[in-house]
Scaffold this active site. Sequence first.
Site, PDB file in Angstrom:
ATOM      1  N   GLU A   5       0.832  -1.208   0.000  1.00  0.00           N
ATOM      2  CA  GLU A   5       0.000   0.000   0.000  1.00  0.00           C
ATOM      3  C   GLU A   5       0.865   1.256   0.000  1.00  0.00           C
ATOM      4  O   GLU A   5       0.523   2.251  -0.635  1.00  0.00           O
ATOM      5  CB  GLU A   5      -0.914   0.008   1.240  1.00  0.00           C
ATOM      6  CG  GLU A   5      -1.959  -1.093   1.253  1.00  0.00           C
ATOM      7  CD  GLU A   5      -2.959  -0.940   0.124  1.00  0.00           C
ATOM      8  OE1 GLU A   5      -2.595  -1.292  -1.018  1.00  0.00           O
ATOM      9  OE2 GLU A   5      -4.088  -0.485   0.376  1.00  0.00           O
ATOM     10  N   THR A   7      -5.101   7.453  -5.469  1.00  0.00           N
ATOM     11  CA  THR A   7      -5.253   7.607  -4.022  1.00  0.00           C
ATOM     12  C   THR A   7      -4.413   8.773  -3.524  1.00  0.00           C
ATOM     13  O   THR A   7      -4.851   9.571  -2.698  1.00  0.00           O
ATOM     14  CB  THR A   7      -4.812   6.312  -3.314  1.00  0.00           C
ATOM     15  OG1 THR A   7      -5.549   5.232  -3.863  1.00  0.00           O
ATOM     16  CG2 THR A   7      -5.095   6.374  -1.822  1.00  0.00           C
TER      17      THR A   7
END
Lengths: 306, 306
Positions: free
Chosen positions: B128, B181
Amino acid sequence: MEEIKVFCPATIANVSCGFDVLGLALDAVGDVMIVRKTAKKGIKITNIIGQDLPLATEKNVAGVAGLALLEKSDYSGGFEIEIDKRIKPGSGIGSSAASSSGAVWAMNELLGQPFSNLELVQFAMQGEKLASQVAHADNVAPAIYGGFTLVRSYNPLDIVSIPTPDELFATVIHPQIEIKTSDSRKILKTKLTLETGIRQWGNLGGLIAGLFQEDYELIGRSLEDHVVEPIRSILIPGFDDITSGAKQAGALGSGISGSGPSIFALSQGEVTAEKVAEAMHQTYKSIGIDFDIHVSKVNTQGVKPL
Amino acid sequence: MEEIKVFCPATIANVSCGFDVLGLALDAVGDVMIVRKTAKKGIKITNIIGQDLPLATEKNVAGVAGLALLEKSDYSGGFEIEIDKRIKPGSGIGSSAASSSGAVWAMNELLGQPFSNLELVQFAMQGEKLASQVAHADNVAPAIYGGFTLVRSYNPLDIVSIPTPDELFATVIHPQIEIKTSDSRKILKTKLTLETGIRQWGNLGGLIAGLFQEDYELIGRSLEDHVVEPIRSILIPGFDDITSGAKQAGALGSGISGSGPSIFALSQGEVTAEKVAEAMHQTYKSIGIDFDIHVSKVNTQGVKPL
């Protein structure tokens, strides 16, 4: 029924990470109130013992809460109220909420329960507004519903009962200094960082999950407050010593009760809660501060008839 | 076991009021991955189909997550990975998390499960970090644990599994625009008012309670986001029409999936979730936006062997 005598529990609001939304009711400390029907309309406070509080209906939280109920009722008479005020005002364990909640709960019983718990909370919130300028619900909700309650939303008012693990006990110590709710709200910062917010709702979620799962360790880990405690704890003498001593004595966690100055700790089992009380006692004794201390099971019933 | 084929679920992070802490796993959409042991040390991505993504281990989220696992393992060999990438990167349903989680979950199986789920989440978080500069856990936690998960705390990492009501279905629509993101984090405000914070943790508490109690109405009422949605929804075409249409079609509530642009709705029962999909479909059709749409039961297992 023409008259009822009720126990009106003290309550712990905020419970660390649940600022303005979470609260729990206590069993070992509360006011006692007698409410009776009268032919004459309106509310009359006939007697208050234990504390020096106003008898005038409009200046008394029980009176104001009662008037809010009467306004929505088709009852043509009125009520008399006697209050044995055992919770000290300004102690941070819901003194005003106990009187407001007890009054409206008792009146509702005498009228044959025309109102829901949610409505009773709304009436009692008027008493809170008189006491602290803010109609908060985090003390009156657990006082009326019992156990732990979450105020999910204020507008519309939405209250959620959260289950209470069987072995959960609270220890509450009240240093004999007074902090007014209105004053302790003034020092709060009006903004927080997104990062702090994330920590707070993570902990609140953990606490709710811990209560549902009876996971005492998770309850303990979740009792963190990064929003209010760092500021308000400055007003409370010996706060860090009390909370670290409580932890050492076995408490799951601790925090400021309501707007203080009372400090609460939660423990698994009464024996541990008593040890925590002893540790708190020693701390305040050593720094020379007078205090009251209570050990209590969580009261899952709320206001109840005596 | 020398080789394993796994399903790596898409996930919905944030879930309205749970920004950065809450997530859930889906059943109807996910990647498929084959992981096999090799004598040669290290991780080799041998094939990626479905999307144009880097094969170089250090640039691939599955590679980076796998390397984090290998570093903590006493295994002397390595792994080969083939990825059938069915989740579009940048869609907001945990594309990077599926690959990171699937890789480490599969490796852990092949090694005889030396690592806990919590450790697997920590490895997957490295993927991530590569994808979005932030090692967030709100997608990888549900991908690995299954169901709903709460990241109570990041430091130390503390993940709580939240039960999934049996009839809960998700509808997710992905407008064919890409939001990174990292970009969608940049537009967030770094501060919020205390009042907004209180609303947010009240709702998060309500959502957790609703999930435990299987109280679908409470789940619906709690699906409110006053922190992130007002800002991020501006980036998503037709957001208000999609969410109001979903509500009219019977959804409990809706919100932005992860950092968007996907929008999710939760419903009680598959029939309603399908009706919600139809309403979303019509909305985007009428404004001329291409989309993918998924209706899925909540996946309570997380990554699983195929």
